[in-house]
Design a protein around this motif. Structure first.
Motif, PDB file in Angstrom:
ATOM      1  N   GLU A 283       9.075  10.766  13.330  1.00 13.30           N
ATOM      2  CA  GLU A 283       8.184  10.001  12.454  1.00 13.30           C
ATOM      3  C   GLU A 283       8.212  10.502  11.014  1.00 13.30           C
ATOM      4  O   GLU A 283       8.521  11.661  10.752  1.00 13.30           O
ATOM      5  CB  GLU A 283       6.737  10.041  12.990  1.00 13.30           C
ATOM      6  N   THR A 284       7.883   9.577  10.090  1.00 17.45           N
ATOM      7  CA  THR A 284       7.725   9.956   8.685  1.00 17.45           C
ATOM      8  C   THR A 284       6.252  10.278   8.491  1.00 17.45           C
ATOM      9  O   THR A 284       5.402   9.472   8.871  1.00 17.45           O
ATOM     10  CB  THR A 284       8.107   8.776   7.763  1.00 17.45           C
ATOM     11  N   PRO A 285       5.944  11.446   7.915  1.00 19.13           N
ATOM     12  CA  PRO A 285       4.529  11.788   7.782  1.00 19.13           C
ATOM     13  C   PRO A 285       3.786  10.739   6.936  1.00 19.13           C
ATOM     14  O   PRO A 285       4.370  10.141   6.024  1.00 19.13           O
ATOM     15  CB  PRO A 285       4.547  13.143   7.074  1.00 19.13           C
ATOM     16  N   SER A 286       2.533  10.536   7.266  1.00 14.92           N
ATOM     17  CA  SER A 286       1.797   9.418   6.662  1.00 14.92           C
ATOM     18  C   SER A 286       1.732   9.523   5.140  1.00 14.92           C
ATOM     19  O   SER A 286       1.831   8.527   4.436  1.00 14.92           O
ATOM     20  CB  SER A 286       0.397   9.327   7.260  1.00 14.92           C
ATOM     21  N   HIS A 287       1.608  10.737   4.596  1.00 13.06           N
ATOM     22  CA  HIS A 287       1.449  10.831   3.137  1.00 13.06           C
ATOM     23  C   HIS A 287       2.714  10.372   2.410  1.00 13.06           C
ATOM     24  O   HIS A 287       2.657   9.927   1.272  1.00 13.06           O
ATOM     25  CB  HIS A 287       1.087  12.265   2.719  1.00 13.06           C
ATOM     26  N   ASP A 288       3.843  10.424   3.112  1.00 13.17           N
ATOM     27  CA  ASP A 288       5.103   9.994   2.504  1.00 13.17           C
ATOM     28  C   ASP A 288       5.256   8.481   2.528  1.00 13.17           C
ATOM     29  O   ASP A 288       6.138   7.937   1.883  1.00 13.17           O
ATOM     30  CB  ASP A 288       6.264  10.612   3.288  1.00 13.17           C
ATOM     31  N   ARG A 289       4.441   7.834   3.313  1.00  6.85           N
ATOM     32  CA  ARG A 289       4.553   6.375   3.427  1.00  6.85           C
ATOM     33  C   ARG A 289       3.572   5.641   2.511  1.00  6.85           C
ATOM     34  O   ARG A 289       3.522   4.426   2.485  1.00  6.85           O
ATOM     35  CB  ARG A 289       4.311   5.960   4.881  1.00  6.85           C
ATOM     36  N   VAL A 290       2.797   6.424   1.769  1.00  5.13           N
ATOM     37  CA  VAL A 290       1.772   5.798   0.916  1.00  5.13           C
ATOM     38  C   VAL A 290       2.423   5.238  -0.342  1.00  5.13           C
ATOM     39  O   VAL A 290       3.224   5.897  -0.991  1.00  5.13           O
ATOM     40  CB  VAL A 290       0.693   6.839   0.539  1.00  5.13           C
ATOM     41  N   GLU A 291       2.099   3.987  -0.673  1.00  8.70           N
ATOM     42  CA  GLU A 291       2.624   3.328  -1.878  1.00  8.70           C
ATOM     43  C   GLU A 291       1.451   3.030  -2.809  1.00  8.70           C
ATOM     44  O   GLU A 291       0.418   2.543  -2.346  1.00  8.70           O
ATOM     45  CB  GLU A 291       3.286   1.986  -1.517  1.00  8.70           C
ATOM     46  N   PRO A 292       1.631   3.266  -4.105  1.00  4.75           N
ATOM     47  CA  PRO A 292       0.507   2.978  -5.005  1.00  4.75           C
ATOM     48  C   PRO A 292       0.389   1.482  -5.278  1.00  4.75           C
ATOM     49  O   PRO A 292       1.370   0.752  -5.200  1.00  4.75           O
ATOM     50  CB  PRO A 292       0.914   3.708  -6.292  1.00  4.75           C
ATOM     51  N   GLY A 293      -0.814   1.027  -5.593  1.00  4.57           N
ATOM     52  CA  GLY A 293      -1.021  -0.355  -6.033  1.00  4.57           C
ATOM     53  C   GLY A 293      -1.117  -0.371  -7.550  1.00  4.57           C
ATOM     54  O   GLY A 293      -1.197   0.689  -8.188  1.00  4.57           O
ATOM     55  N   ALA A 294      -1.154  -1.585  -8.104  1.00  2.21           N
ATOM     56  CA  ALA A 294      -1.253  -1.690  -9.573  1.00  2.21           C
ATOM     57  C   ALA A 294      -2.530  -1.024 -10.083  1.00  2.21           C
ATOM     58  O   ALA A 294      -2.540  -0.438 -11.163  1.00  2.21           O
ATOM     59  CB  ALA A 294      -1.219  -3.151  -9.983  1.00  2.21           C
ATOM     60  N   ILE A 295      -3.598  -1.062  -9.278  1.00  3.48           N
ATOM     61  CA  ILE A 295      -4.858  -0.451  -9.734  1.00  3.48           C
ATOM     62  C   ILE A 295      -4.699   1.061  -9.893  1.00  3.48           C
ATOM     63  O   ILE A 295      -5.398   1.666 -10.699  1.00  3.48           O
ATOM     64  CB  ILE A 295      -6.060  -0.762  -8.797  1.00  3.48           C
ATOM     65  N   HIS A 296      -3.791   1.664  -9.113  1.00  5.02           N
ATOM     66  CA  HIS A 296      -3.570   3.108  -9.221  1.00  5.02           C
ATOM     67  C   HIS A 296      -2.593   3.432 -10.348  1.00  5.02           C
ATOM     68  O   HIS A 296      -2.774   4.392 -11.076  1.00  5.02           O
ATOM     69  CB  HIS A 296      -3.041   3.661  -7.889  1.00  5.02           C
ATOM     70  N   LYS A 297      -1.566   2.573 -10.480  1.00  9.81           N
ATOM     71  CA  LYS A 297      -0.579   2.821 -11.532  1.00  9.81           C
ATOM     72  C   LYS A 297      -1.207   2.597 -12.912  1.00  9.81           C
ATOM     73  O   LYS A 297      -0.764   3.148 -13.903  1.00  9.81           O
ATOM     74  CB  LYS A 297       0.642   1.913 -11.345  1.00  9.81           C
ATOM     75  N   ALA A 298      -2.248   1.755 -12.943  1.00  9.07           N
ATOM     76  CA  ALA A 298      -2.885   1.451 -14.232  1.00  9.07           C
ATOM     77  C   ALA A 298      -3.933   2.493 -14.621  1.00  9.07           C
ATOM     78  O   ALA A 298      -4.586   2.348 -15.655  1.00  9.07           O
ATOM     79  CB  ALA A 298      -3.541   0.069 -14.164  1.00  9.07           C
ATOM     80  N   ASN A 299      -4.087   3.539 -13.797  1.00 12.74           N
ATOM     81  CA  ASN A 299      -5.098   4.563 -14.084  1.00 12.74           C
ATOM     82  C   ASN A 299      -4.955   5.075 -15.526  1.00 12.74           C
ATOM     83  O   ASN A 299      -3.862   5.422 -15.955  1.00 12.74           O
ATOM     84  CB  ASN A 299      -4.901   5.715 -13.086  1.00 12.74           C
ATOM     85  N   LYS A 300      -6.031   5.087 -16.271  1.00 12.00           N
ATOM     86  CA  LYS A 300      -6.080   5.514 -17.696  1.00 12.00           C
ATOM     87  C   LYS A 300      -5.367   4.532 -18.617  1.00 12.00           C
ATOM     88  O   LYS A 300      -5.093   4.829 -19.779  1.00 12.00           O
ATOM     89  CB  LYS A 300      -5.479   6.907 -17.906  1.00 12.00           C
ATOM     90  N   GLY A 301      -5.003   3.382 -18.066  1.00  9.79           N
ATOM     91  CA  GLY A 301      -4.326   2.374 -18.890  1.00  9.79           C
ATOM     92  C   GLY A 301      -4.988   1.020 -18.715  1.00  9.79           C
ATOM     93  O   GLY A 301      -6.204   0.932 -18.513  1.00  9.79           O
TER      94      GLY A 301
END
Ligand SMILES: Nc1ncnc2c1ncn2[C@@H]1O[C@H](COP(=O)(O)OP(=O)(O)OP(=O)(O)O)[C@@H](O)[C@H]1O
Length: 712
Positions: A283-301
């Protein structure tokens, strides 16, 4: 192995620091990652951060913003008002300097520009409502450029040894995330090397023992295999400790700008990928499968969402939570995926939202989300046009230079080519003394003209190229309208001479920039029961409304009672997308003609909205409508007097049509109806009932009744 696990359970940065001294030497001391949780200061202060800061003390980097930026090029001292380039002493766009900052490139939209600058300073949300292509996303991008870059963060997701399905989240200043991941990788690499070394030694010892001392070859090979697998498995779990760099702002030049228009839930809110293996060491560990959303990429922007009402309600609710909390955990969006079991700790979402759209977007968006923007932000309505001044024309010339520079492959535009673009901006404004602010379409014209010039190998783009571009870059609506006119000509369906009872050449607009002749036919017949309005064609509602408006007038001057009649209205060959709001004068004329059995001149086309008192009120798109009438062979066009100032028809049509401004339905009938005695008595009756002071003769203005804004 248990030793390894213990080591990995330390604070992740500890391991990273121990393992990579070279990284530490070249860079600043590694900062302590900040855990993100519900009680993180950013979260708690989130709403406070969005309250207005009247002093504007939150970011000094925005304080040096001037208001509108003047064009940097040679300008004449005495500017002639008629100069299409507003006194610019230049031969081509090469001589115009394009400002670096996006906010300085924005033309017009002073109000929106001011709001964006204020909102950037105060970190408040903005809602922009207005026509497409007027600069909403450009302003949102400009806002991102204005936000302080110093605050940017990287976000890391770590394996959680206590609960594999709840990965930990840490933030560090921008650029540090990569270093931390590299340090972890380096540590894992070294550990693997050590392990491999150890493994081969053990295998060698076991094999040696089995072969030489015990004489058990098979047993030795089996034992070596087991040792090999055990070490492999161990190294995989070691790799699993490398954090996932979820948001990386190492190379970000400005605060992030994320456009989430039309985004699905996963792209907006983040997602956790499905893992087909799930267990058994593959298995791939769960934290490695997490993908950011636009709301996260836009942090501070800036998070920009156009047509926000098209987001599903669930996404709008989650968006609201992210705004409110300043952080939002990521989970798998598909219920059937193993990702749905995973829920990270909260990931920061400290963005400024710019929601955009047209009026519908505002009405249909989630009320709570709207009130959040209202309560903690600004709402701004975008202008469609701007006053045509020499200063503004200089900026339009700069716009041409901006578009040429942005494209990067187009030849420069000469003076006359720039002038032609500005003339087109005037024409597209549809309002006297104004220029259109729908820059996306104008930019399209610049690019097509540039491409034509480039294809011809020209050094500069000339007026002729712009004129060719205008002919080529017809919108779909224009192409349909032209095709429609041609087909009607081919089948000889266009009637443009003589008199016909109950038939009027109406005018309508398709899309934003195409006029079309839309004949209206009326027939009045005695009714078996209560009279009704029966419309064929696609515009039943408009027909009913128009007849209702006109029935008040008809009731007064006619002996006939419309309530006892069936009024049949046909919008001949009405097309989808035809805007028929301005058809009420046409419908009224057709019904009166049918009722009184008086012919209507077919060389005339008309447009106008009618009040219940008979006043002809202004409508939109008159220029395009007049041009459509001319193309279809009409020689006279009746338009509302109030629209006279908006007429900006191309030279080629000027000779083809006479334009008659009217203010009252009696004037329309005076111009359009056949036969003097019938017409005179009709108009006399109309005049009595409406108190009109009509002077005979074409286009004279009478009965200045109260006017209301255009229905379009
Ligand atoms: N006010 C303006 N000043 C200068 N250029 C502009 C302006 N408005 C738009 N433009 C030009 O038009 C392009 C398209 O504009 P933009 O994408 O910002 O429009 P929009 O209002 O977001 O439209 P939509 O709602 O259709 O997305 C911009 O990239 C820019 O080149």
């Amino acid at each position: 192995m248990s030793n390894d696990m213990d080591k990995d359970d330390r604070h992740p940065e500890q391991g990273a620091r121990d393992s990579d001294e070279s990284t530490q030497q070249d860079s600043e001391p590694e900062p302590e990652p900040t855990p993100v949780s519900g009680d993180q200061p950013t979260d708690g202060n989130r709403e406070r951060g969005h309250h207005p800061d009247p002093e504007g003390t939150e970011s000094s980097s925005i304080d040096d913003l001037g208001s509108s930026v003047e064009v940097s090029a040679d300008i004449a001292e005495d500017v002639d008002d008629d100069d299409l380039l507003g006194g610019l002493l230049i031969d081509s766009t090469d001589e115009i300097e394009v400002p670096d900052r996006l906010v300085d490139q924005v033309i017009g939209q002073e109000h929106a520009r001011d709001v964006v600058m204020k909102a950037a300073k105060q970190r408040r949300h903005v809602m922009m409502i207005g026509s497409p292509g007027t600069g909403k996303s450009m302003l949102a991008k400009a806002m991102a450029e204005l936000l302080p870059k110093e605050e940017l963060q990287d976000v890391l997701v770590y394996h959680n040894p206590d609960d594999g399905n709840q990965p930990k989240v840490r933030t560090v200043p921008a650029g540090k995330g990569e270093q931390i991941v590299e340090a972890h990788k380096e540590e894992a690499r070294k550990r693997n090397q050590m392990r491999s070394f150890l493994m081969w030694i053990i295998i060698a010892v076991v094999l040696g023992y089995s072969l030489i001392i015990a004489g058990q070859i098979l047993l030795g090979i089996l034992a070596a295999g087991i040792i090999y697998l055990a070490f492999r498995y161990g190294s995989r779990s070691g790799d699993a400790m490398i954090p996932n760099l979820l948001v990386n702002n190492a190379d970000t030049k400005t605060a992030p700008f994320e456009d989430s228009t039309g985004a699905h839930a996963g792209a907006l809110l983040g997602d956790v990928r499905h893992d087909p293996f799930q267990s058994g060491g593959m298995e791939t560990p769960s934290h490695d499968r997490v993908e950011p959303g636009a709301i996260h990429k836009a942090n501070k922007g800036v998070l920009f969402i156009d047509e926000i009402n098209t987001l599903d309600i669930r996404s709008q609710q989650h968006l609201m939570t992210a705004i409110q909390e300043g952080a939002f955990g990521i989970t798998g969006q598909s219920e059937r995926s193993s990702g749905a079991m995973v829920q990270t700790e909260p990931v920061p979402t400290d963005f400024v939202m710019v929601a955009a759209g047209n009026l519908d977007a505002m009405e249909n968006m989630h009320p709570a989300l709207r009130s959040r923007i209202k309560g903690y932000g600004y709402e701004v309505y975008m202008d469609d046009t701007i006053e045509d001044t020499p200063e503004m024309r200089r900026k339009y010339a700069r716009f041409v230079a901006q578009e040429v520079a942005k494209d990067g492959r187009l030849p420069s535009f000469d003076r006359e080519a720039m002038e032609e673009v500005i003339l087109e901006a005037r024409r597209r404004a549809g309002r006297k003394g104004h220029l259109t602010l729908e820059f996306r379409n104008l930019g399209g014209l610049v690019r097509v003209a540039g491409d034509i010039g480039r294809a011809e190998g020209a050094d500069t783009v000339t007026r002729e190229h712009v004129l060719q571009a205008k002919r080529r870059s017809r919108s779909i609506e224009q192409q349909i309208a032209d095709d429609y006119i041609q087909r009607r000509k081919d089948y000889e369906l266009s009637v443009n001479d003589g008199f016909v009872t109950g038939r009027v050449n109406g005018l309508a607009v398709m899309g934003e920039d195409s006029g079309i002749v839309m004949p209206v036919m009326a027939e009045v017949a005695p009714s078996q029961g209560p009279g009704q309005v029966i419309a064929t064609g696609k515009l039943q509602e408009i027909a009913e409304e128009s007849v209702q408006n006109v029935s008040a007038i008809i009731k007064k001057f006619s002996d006939e009672d419309l309530s006892e009649k069936d009024v049949h209205i046909q919008f001949v060959q009405a097309y989808e997308g035809v805007d028929g709001d301005s058809a009420s004068v046409t419908v009224a004329t057709a019904v009166i003609s049918a009722l009184e059995e008086v012919g209507v001149a077919q060389n005339i086309a008309m447009t106008g909205s009618l009040s219940v008192r008979g006043d002809v009120l202004p409508v939109g798109g008159v220029t395009h409508k007049i041009e459509a009438a001319a193309k279809a062979g009409m020689d006279t066009v009746i338009i509302p007097a109030a629209n006279m100032q908006d007429v900006m028809i191309e030279d080629e049509y000027k000779e083809m049509v006479e334009i008659i401004p009217v203010s009252h339905i009696s004037e329309v009938l005076d111009v359009a109806l056949e036969g003097e005695p019938e017409k005179d008595s009709l108009i006399a009756r109309l005049r009595t009932i409406t108190g009109s002071t009509l002077d005979k003769g074409k286009g004279t203005t009478v009965n200045k009744g109260p006017s209301s804004p255009s229905p379009q």
